[in-house]
Design a protein around this motif. Structure first.
Motif, PDB file in Angstrom:
ATOM      1  N   GLN A 156      49.179 -41.126 -18.325  1.00 48.43           N
ATOM      2  CA  GLN A 156      48.915 -41.912 -19.528  1.00 48.43           C
ATOM      3  C   GLN A 156      49.743 -41.373 -20.679  1.00 48.43           C
ATOM      4  N   SER A 157      49.769 -42.117 -21.769  1.00 47.90           N
ATOM      5  CA  SER A 157      50.566 -41.709 -22.916  1.00 47.90           C
ATOM      6  C   SER A 157      49.928 -40.509 -23.611  1.00 47.90           C
ATOM      7  N   ILE A 158      50.765 -39.563 -23.965  1.00 44.03           N
ATOM      8  CA  ILE A 158      50.271 -38.396 -24.697  1.00 44.03           C
ATOM      9  C   ILE A 158      50.440 -38.573 -26.202  1.00 44.03           C
ATOM     10  N   ASP A 159      51.055 -39.676 -26.621  1.00 42.76           N
ATOM     11  CA  ASP A 159      51.164 -39.984 -28.050  1.00 42.76           C
ATOM     12  C   ASP A 159      51.136 -41.507 -28.221  1.00 42.76           C
ATOM     13  N   ASP A 160      52.230 -42.100 -28.685  1.00 49.35           N
ATOM     14  CA  ASP A 160      52.248 -43.550 -28.901  1.00 49.35           C
ATOM     15  C   ASP A 160      52.193 -44.309 -27.580  1.00 49.35           C
ATOM     16  N   ALA A 161      51.390 -45.361 -27.532  1.00 50.89           N
ATOM     17  CA  ALA A 161      51.404 -46.273 -26.392  1.00 50.89           C
ATOM     18  C   ALA A 161      52.660 -47.135 -26.457  1.00 50.89           C
TER      19      ALA A 161
END
Length: 347
Positions: A156-161
Motif C-alpha cells: 500500500q502507499s506509504i504517503d500520497d495515494a
C-alpha cells in the motif's frame, strides 16, 4: 434477496438496488464536483450538507427505477467507513432508519470491500481468488482477495495515494479540480520522454507505493524548465507514464509472487485509459485475465455497496439498531461471514 445500497463516504451520493436473482435493478448517482471545484478539493461540511439534500430524492428515484417500493426491499446496506464522518453519518442514519421502518436487516459496508467486489457486477465477473489493484484518491493498495471477507494486503502507499498524486500534480499545472481526468486529457497532447520522472520504489523489493516524490519531481521540472508552449502537456504526459509504469510493475511483481491468475483493477484511477492499456498488455504477457468495473463503477457509487451488502446480508450478517461509522477502518479487519452463500456474481 433485494438490497438497497447507499454510498455517502465522500463527495458522491450513490443509491442502488441489487437483486440476487435479477442483478442490478437501479443505479442513481449525484456528484458534488461542481460544489467543491471552487475550493480545489473536498470540503467536508459542504459534502455532508449536500448528501442531506440529495440522498432521500435519490432513494426515491432508485426505487422508481427498480419499479418497487420499500415493501419489496429485503435489506439495506450503507457505507459505514472509511470516509468523512459527517458524510458517512448521513447515509448510515437514513439507511438504518429505512431498515427499521421497513422491518428488514441493515448492514454497514466497508467502502474498500465495495470497490474490490465492483468488478463482479460485470457480465464476465472474476472468480475468487484474484489480485486486486485498488487505486483511488485516498488509497493505493495491492490485495490478494481469496474470498468474501478474506483479504490480504500485499502492499500500500506509504504517503500520497495515486489519485491524490494526480490531483496535487494537476494543481501544480494549474488544472481544475478534479485533477485526475483533467491531467489525463492534457497528457494526451504531450510529447513523451522529455522528462525522466522517477518510478518510486521500483528498484527495491516489496509491493508498497510512494508517490510524494513523483509529485515533487514535477514541481522541480516546472521550476527549472523553460516556460514554453506545450510544457504543461509534456510534464503531464511523462508524469502519467511514470505513474502507469510504477503501478504496472508492482502488479507484475505481485502476480509473480502470488501466482494468482486474475487481476482486478478498481477505484477512480482505474478509469485512466493509459493505465488500462498498460495493464491489458501486462495481463496478456503474464497469461492472466484482467477485470475492470465499468467506468461509472470505478468511482464511488451505490451499486458496489448494494452488491457487497447483498453478499453479507444474504449470508446472515446484520447490525443492531445503533448507528455507527468509522473514519478509519483497515481492510484486513474484515472477516468472512459464517456462510457466504449469497455472494454470486451477477450483473
Amino acid at each position: 434477496m433485494r438490497v438497497l445500497g447507499i454510498e455517502t463516504s465522500c463527495d458522491e451520493t450513490g443509491v442502488a438496488v441489487y437483486d440476487g436473482a435479477d442483478g442490478l435493478l437501479a443505479h442513481q448517482l449525484h456528484s458534488q464536483v461542481d460544489s467543491h471545484a471552487i475550493y480545489g478539493g473536498v470540503v467536508p461540511e459542504i459534502a455532508s450538507r449536500d448528501h442531506i439534500r440529495k440522498l432521500a430524492p435519490l432513494v426515491e428515484a432508485a426505487l422508481a427505477e427498480a419499479d418497487c417500493d420499500g415493501s419489496a426491499i429485503d435489506g439495506v446496506a450503507y457505507t459505514a467507513g472509511p470516509g468523512l464522518v459527517g458524510a458517512l453519518l448521513v447515509g448510515a442514519s437514513l439507511g438504518r432508519s429505512l431498515a427499521w421502518a421497513w422491518g428488514v436487516p441493515a448492514l454497514g459496508v466497508h467502502h474498500m470491500e465495495g470497490h474490490l467486489l465492483a468488478p463482479r457486477l460485470e457480465p464476465d465477473p472474476p472468480d475468487f481468488p484474484f489480485l486486486a489493484l485498488l487505486v483511488s484518491g485516498g488509497h493505493s493498495m495491492l490485495v490478494a482477495v481469496e474470498g468474501l471477507g478474506r483479504y490480504r494486503t500485499l502492499g500500500q502507499s506509504i504517503d500520497d495515494a495515486a489519485g491524490e498524486a494526480f490531483d496535487k500534480t494537476a494543481k501544480l499545472l494549474g488544472l481544475p479540480y478534479p485533477g485526475g481526468p483533467a491531467l489525463a486529457e492534457l497528457a494526451a497532447g504531450g510529447r513523451p520522454g522529455r522528462f525522466d520522472f522517477p518510478r518510486p520504489l521500483t528498484r527495491k523489493p516489496g509491493l508498497d507505493f510512494s508517490f510524494s516524490g513523483l509529485k515533487t519531481a514535477v514541481a522541480y521540472a516546472l521550476r527549472d524548465a523553460p516556460d514554453e508552449p506545450g510544457l504543461a502537456a509534456d510534464i503531464a504526459r511523462d508524469f502519467e507514464q511514470a505513474m502507469v509504469d510504477t503501478l504496472a510493475l508492482k502488479c507484475r511483481r505481485a502476480l509473480r509472487q502470488t501466482g494468482l491468475k486474475r487481476l482486478v483493477v478498481a477505484g477512480g484511477v482505474g478509469a485512466n485509459r493509459r493505465l488500462r492499456a498498460a495493464l491489458a498488455e501486462l495481463a496478456e504477457g503474464e497469461g492472466v485475465s484482467l477485470h475492470f468495473p465499468r467506468p461509472a463503477f470505478c468511482t464511488d457509487n451505490g451499486a458496489m455497496i448494494a452488491y457487497a451488502g447483498y453478499c453479507r446480508l444474504a449470508a446472515g450478517e446484520s447490525v443492531g439498531p445503533e448507528i455507527s461509522v468509522r473514519a478509519r477502518w483497515r481492510l484486513d479487519e474484515l472477516k468472512p461471514p459464517g456462510d457466504a452463500l449469497g455472494c454470486s456474481a451477477a450483473g
